[in-house]
Design an enzyme around this catalytic site. Structure first.
Site, mmCIF file in Angstrom:
data_model
loop_
_atom_site.group_PDB
_atom_site.id
_atom_site.type_symbol
_atom_site.label_atom_id
_atom_site.label_comp_id
_atom_site.label_asym_id
_atom_site.label_seq_id
_atom_site.Cartn_x
_atom_site.Cartn_y
_atom_site.Cartn_z
ATOM 1 C CG ASP A 109 -1.911 1.148 1.313
ATOM 2 O OD1 ASP A 109 -2.974 1.044 0.469
ATOM 3 O OD2 ASP A 109 -1.855 1.792 1.974
ATOM 4 C CG HIS A 162 -5.620 -3.023 -0.325
ATOM 5 N ND1 HIS A 162 -4.896 -2.429 -1.515
ATOM 6 C CD2 HIS A 162 -5.271 -2.291 0.690
ATOM 7 C CE1 HIS A 162 -4.093 -1.482 -1.230
ATOM 8 N NE2 HIS A 162 -4.329 -1.338 0.358
#
Length: 335
Positions: free
Chosen positions: A114, A312
């Protein structure tokens, strides 16, 4: 050089790893460490801490490396400066450099997820002498754009507000998160996980209607399979140590980053690289063009992988697959 000093052992630990604090210019960084060998520095994203690498520590150590996962400034047990501009990318790269020095090393392989992926990539871009290889999880490498970031984000979403724009105003997202940190994190993690995210065609939590809150569109119900209640408790407790402001300030520096990194505009990231993304992750789909451009932007790319059915939180959702890909890559780039 001052020697790192031990931190008090936390109540929840990563098995086999030790915790300590190290000094970097301007403050102190908390890290988790396991193994001996060449340094592999792991950098988390939003809204996580070093605990998000708990499944990778022993695998990287067993592969013959010194695995180190940090709390990024503003998170967990690390320092949290007050000014918004203290969270610009160049400051975070300075922290990664400072950690390497504090650990008595001259070089490191850097791995990020991320926002940590962007920090890792920029560490390798700005300090290629120190960071010899880079692995990026979930968020692919994308060179600096010609468009100022906040201008670009303002055009996304039509009548609704893109979440990065929603995060820009200091205090606004904090007012949503702070009354129930654990509940907000649960909704955010659940909404971006492969097994619990909203079905296609439903309203996206990444877009906020006028007068609404981001959490209004979070998925509700069971937690993702990778996140038992006890581990959510750890994530929440660690995130709540510093509160959300430092974490959100990363988003509030995107224009400063754009200005600071102008000198590297057009410079390719040439070191050996790895990318692993989730097929269901919006970062992968929105940035498909960036992935397609890897032959140009990442000339040292060793391999790129998309994990089907994965969202994610890739190293937590699919730890065995990520560990296998990561350690295989580490063998190819070993100093």
């Amino acid at each position: 050089m001052p020697q790192p000093t031990p931190a008090a052992e936390p109540s929840t630990t990563v098995p086999g790893a030790s915790h300590r604090m190290v000094d970097v210019p301007g403050g102190r960084i908390h890290l988790i460490e396991q193994g001996v060998g060449p340094l592999v520095l792991m950098i988390h994203g939003f809204p996580e801490t070093s605990y998000s690498w708990r499944h990778q520590m022993s695998a990287v150590a067993a592969a013959g490396y010194r695995a180190v996962a940090v709390d990024v400034r503003g998170y967990g047990r690390s320092f949290a400066p007050g000014p918004v501009d203290a969270y610009r990318m160049t400051a975070l790269v300075s922290d990664t450099v400072g950690v390497v020095h504090a650990l008595g090393e001259e070089t490191a392989i850097v791995v990020g997820h991320d926002w940590g992926s962007a920090i890792a990539a920029n560490s390798a871009l700005l300090r290629p002498d120190m960071f010899t290889a880079v692995a990026m999880l979930s968020v692919p490498y994308a060179p600096r754009s010609e468009v100022r970031p906040t201008d670009g984000f303002a055009l996304i979403g039509g009548s609704e507000e893109f979440y990065v724009s929603y995060f820009q105003q200091p205090g606004r997202a904090e007012a949503e998160i702070e009354p129930d940190v654990r509940g907000w994190l649960a909704g955010f993690y659940t909404s971006l996980s492969g097994d619990t995210m909203p079905p296609p065609g439903t309203d996206s939590p990444f877009f906020v209607p006028a007068g609404a809150a981001m959490r209004d569109r979070f998925t509700r119900g069971a937690l993702p399979s990778w996140l038992p209640d006890a581990e959510l408790d750890v994530h929440s407790a660690e995130f709540e140590r510093k509160g959300p402001t430092g974490a959100l300030n990363r988003y509030r520096n995107v224009d400063r980053d754009w200005e600071d990194l102008a000198a590297w505009d057009g410079v390719r990231l040439a070191c050996p690289a790895l990318f692993v993304g989730g097929a269901l992750d919006s970062s992968t789909t929105w940035m498909a063009d960036a992935i397609a451009d890897f032959p140009t932007t990442l000339p040292g790319l060793v391999s790129s992988h998309i994990l089907e059915g994965c969202g994610h939180w890739i190293q937590q959702e699919r730890p065995e697959e990520v560990n296998a890909l990561l350690t295989k890559w580490l063998y190819t780039v070993r100093p």
